[in-house]
Design a protein around this motif. Structure first.
Motif, short mmCIF file in Angstrom:
data_model
loop_
_atom_site.label_atom_id
_atom_site.label_comp_id
_atom_site.label_asym_id
_atom_site.label_seq_id
_atom_site.Cartn_x
_atom_site.Cartn_y
_atom_site.Cartn_z
N GLU A 84 -2.54 2.35 -0.10
CA GLU A 84 -2.56 1.33 0.94
C GLU A 84 -3.99 0.93 1.30
OE1 GLU A 84 -0.65 0.36 5.37
OE2 GLU A 84 -0.32 2.32 4.41
N ALA A 92 0.73 -4.65 1.68
CA ALA A 92 0.04 -3.43 1.24
C ALA A 92 0.83 -2.19 1.63
CB ALA A 92 -1.36 -3.39 1.84
N ALA A 93 1.40 -2.18 2.83
CA ALA A 93 2.17 -1.03 3.29
C ALA A 93 3.42 -0.84 2.44
CB ALA A 93 2.54 -1.20 4.76
N GLU A 94 4.10 -1.94 2.12
CA GLU A 94 5.31 -1.85 1.31
C GLU A 94 5.00 -1.41 -0.11
OE1 GLU A 94 9.43 -4.42 0.61
OE2 GLU A 94 7.78 -5.23 1.81
N ALA A 140 2.49 0.42 -0.97
CA ALA A 140 2.09 1.83 -0.90
C ALA A 140 3.31 2.74 -0.84
CB ALA A 140 1.19 2.05 0.31
N ARG A 141 4.38 2.29 -0.16
CA ARG A 141 5.61 3.10 -0.12
C ARG A 141 6.20 3.23 -1.54
NH1 ARG A 141 6.20 0.60 4.98
NH2 ARG A 141 7.31 -1.20 4.12
#
Length: 471
Positions: free
Chosen positions: A123, A136-138, A140-141
């Motif tokens: 992320e 970016a958060a999605e 990174a998941r």
């Protein structure tokens, strides 16, 4: 006269035998490469079922993941020429082959651990690259689960190289084909929460990929452990035993291969970024043309892998004439195939684009026009793309990887991207200018690699001792 005729007949027979051996080795490798491409294609389709935002996050994660993975693949790819040379030198070299496979796995573990550490901070990397925070958060998941697939996949690559060097690549081919179904099933189950499993979205897609890669590694491990053609090598025996001389040899040969592959892949990643700067229509057209070119590239790639094995075995045996036959046979096959794909792209560009877009939709006309132009350029660079791949594979069979790495860095990034930026942004050529840069960049690598191969005897590549002869 009789002696001359007899020698001519024997020579033709040797070339024909080499062609048959190369083809028998190459076609399962081509299918294996296509099946590996199908794994990512399947994931992309299912991401699209979630929605465009999930698809964007997934593609973002995969691009970062693949940038690291391709380098790691290059490092462990050194096992292929090393095993081939050993088998050429001593046909039943069980101990030396086992040493190389073992250190291939050691190298895979060595390189995976720092990659895991970097991708753990995915992320932050995406934000550093200027990506949307939510995207970016999605992404990174997704990366949080996807990254664990690297080690089993590298383990599979080492075993694939092992069976290929033994010229028995069909085992890896069947594992690769069935892995497509395994991947699709588990990605679907975990992504959408079927059969009582939780609905995990992109994280579920990563879990499915991990399971598929574990299946490939464990499937190959079972085959090499129980199949009578492979079990005598006892590949898993004393896995913990250090072999620093062989480990150093593998890195010495494999590190330049990894850097070379990274140069090659990142130039296409960079070209997509540059096309996006020009506009959405050129980027969409680029996506179509690069997909077509990537599928066509699987055949030269398979021939390149076959050439590494065939050249390596002749090199290990000290068969100078066999080295030349092995290399030039694969090269001729690649050029013949390139002529066919080039003709199709040059003459049938619009019907090919029609496989991706509705040709009669007015909204698609801008993309269609650009895509047809890019396919013409893709047709022109078929020879350069095939040439650089196979020439690099031939030279790897001689343990020659450092100078080709330098050629790749200069050709792809110094010439290709440099010219593409100039033509794409400082002339009216726009997207076509970037693809002209790609074409020239590929040629700038293919020509010196082929010239180096042609001069292999003169510059001492075929007379120096094989890389592992000292180990």
């Amino acid at each position: 006269m009789v002696d001359i005729a007899g020698k001519s007949t024997a020579m033709r027979g040797a070339w024909a035998a080499e062609a048959r051996a190369t083809l028998a080795l190459a076609w399962p490798l081509v299918i294996t490469n296509l099946s590996q491409g199908a794994l990512g294609f399947t994931d992309t389709i299912m991401m699209g079922w979630i929605g465009p935002r999930a698809l964007g996050a997934g593609v973002l994660a995969v691009n970062l993941y693949f940038a690291f993975l391709i380098f790691a693949i290059g490092v462990v790819t050194a096992t292929s020429p090393m095993i081939a040379i050993e088998l050429g030198r001593r046909k039943h070299s069980v101990r030396d082959v086992r040493r190389t496979v073992r250190q291939g796995w050691w190298a895979a573990i060595t390189i995976t651990i720092p990659i895991w550490i970097v991708l753990w901070n995915a992320e932050a990397l995406f934000l550093l690259l200027g990506q949307d925070p939510e995207l970016a958060a999605e992404a990174a998941r997704y990366m949080a689960t996807l990254k664990w697939s690297i080690l089993p996949f590298l383990g599979y690559i080492v075993l694939r190289n092992f069976v290929s060097a033994l010229e028995r690549p069909r085992a890896a081919m069947w594992i690769g084909i069935t892995a497509v179904a395994v991947n699709a099933a588990f990605v679907y189950v975990f992504m959408f929460g079927r059969f009582g499993m939780p609905e995990l979205g992109l994280a579920g897609a990563g879990i499915g990929t991990v399971i598929a890669n574990l299946y490939m590694f464990l499937g190959m491990a079972a085959i090499v452990s129980f199949d009578r053609r492979f079990r005598r090598y006892a590949l898993f025996g004393r896995f913990w035993r250090a072999d620093w001389a062989r480990y150093r040899d593998l890195w010495k040969l494999g590190l330049p291969i990894g850097v070379t592959l990274a140069f090659e892949v990142t130039i296409f990643n960079a070209s997509a970024f540059l096309m996006g700067l020009i506009g959405p229509a050129p980027l969409a057209a680029h996506a179509i043309a690069i997909q077509v070119a990537s599928i066509a590239f699987m055949v030269p790639l398979g021939l390149a892998m076959a050439s590494t094995v065939r050249v390596g075995r002749a090199y290990g045996a000290g068969n100078i004439a066999g080295i030349g036959r092995a290399g030039w046979t694969a090269f001729a096959m690649a050029m013949t195939f390139a002529a066919c794909t080039s003709a199709v792209m040059l003459l049938a560009g619009r019907p090919i684009v029609g496989l991706f877009l509705a040709l009669d939709d007015p909204a698609n006309q801008a993309v269609i026009g650009i895509a047809v132009t890019l396919l013409i350029l893709a047709g022109l660079f078929q020879f350069a793309d095939a040439g650089q791949a196979v020439a690099a594979g031939m030279l790897r069979g001689l343990g020659d990887t450092r100078i080709p790495m330098i050629y790749a860095g200069i050709g792809y990034w110094g010439v290709g991207i440099g010219l593409g930026v100039i033509l794409g942004f400082l002339t009216p050529l726009a997207g076509a200018g970037i693809w002209i840069g790609l074409t020239v960049g590929l040629s700038a690598v293919a020509i010196p690699l082929t010239w180096r191969w042609a001069r292999r005897d003169r510059i001492g590549l075929t007379t120096k001792p094989p890389p592992d002869a000292r180990g």
